[in-house]
Motif scaffolding. Structure first.
Motif, PDB file in Angstrom:
ATOM      1  N   TYR A  26       9.218   3.622  47.789  1.00 47.78           N
ATOM      2  CA  TYR A  26      10.174   4.600  47.274  1.00 47.78           C
ATOM      3  C   TYR A  26       9.989   5.966  47.912  1.00 47.78           C
ATOM      4  O   TYR A  26      10.971   6.670  48.168  1.00 47.78           O
TER       5      TYR A  26
ATOM      6  N   LYS B  32      11.810   5.668  51.171  1.00 54.32           N
ATOM      7  CA  LYS B  32      13.258   5.558  50.940  1.00 54.32           C
ATOM      8  C   LYS B  32      13.851   6.898  50.530  1.00 54.32           C
ATOM      9  O   LYS B  32      14.868   7.333  51.075  1.00 54.32           O
TER      10      LYS B  32
ATOM     11  N   GLN C   3      13.759   9.546  53.393  1.00 51.16           N
ATOM     12  CA  GLN C   3      14.803   9.274  54.373  1.00 51.16           C
ATOM     13  C   GLN C   3      16.168   9.677  53.837  1.00 51.16           C
ATOM     14  O   GLN C   3      16.985  10.264  54.547  1.00 51.16           O
ATOM     15  N   GLN C   4      16.435   9.379  52.570  1.00 55.53           N
ATOM     16  CA  GLN C   4      17.720   9.720  51.968  1.00 55.53           C
ATOM     17  C   GLN C   4      17.895  11.225  51.889  1.00 55.53           C
ATOM     18  O   GLN C   4      18.962  11.757  52.137  1.00 55.53           O
TER      19      GLN C   4
END
Length: 85
Positions: free
Chosen positions: A71, A74, A77-78
């Motif tokens: 997470y 993730k 990156q988001q």
């Protein structure tokens, strides 16, 4: 586990009624203030609405509420994608 059910309920609203999706995410976070998945999902709705400041803030909260490597990667990156548009 309960946040998963609330997030599934929200899936009905994301595309048709983003304001309702935001309300469901906020209700989820009121009940479970450390639900990183709810913060991430909220960030995605804000990003879709081009409310990037709110999207980045929500993504930062997602990062702050997990230490799981998957997470963390993730959400980082988001957040980068939201920041650069």
């Amino acid at each position: 586990m309960q946040t998963r059910y609330l997030l599934a309920l929200e899936d009905r609203f994301v595309h048709d009624n983003p304001a309702q999706a935001i309300a469901v995410y906020q209700d989820t976070l009121n009940a479970y203030p450390h639900a990183h998945t709810a913060y991430h999902a909220l960030a995605m709705v804000y990003a879709d609405l081009d409310e990037l400041t709110k999207a980045i803030t929500a993504e930062q909260q997602a990062l702050a509420n997990t230490d799981h490597p998957f997470y963390l990667n993730k959400y980082t990156q988001q957040q980068i994608h939201s920041a650069i548009g």
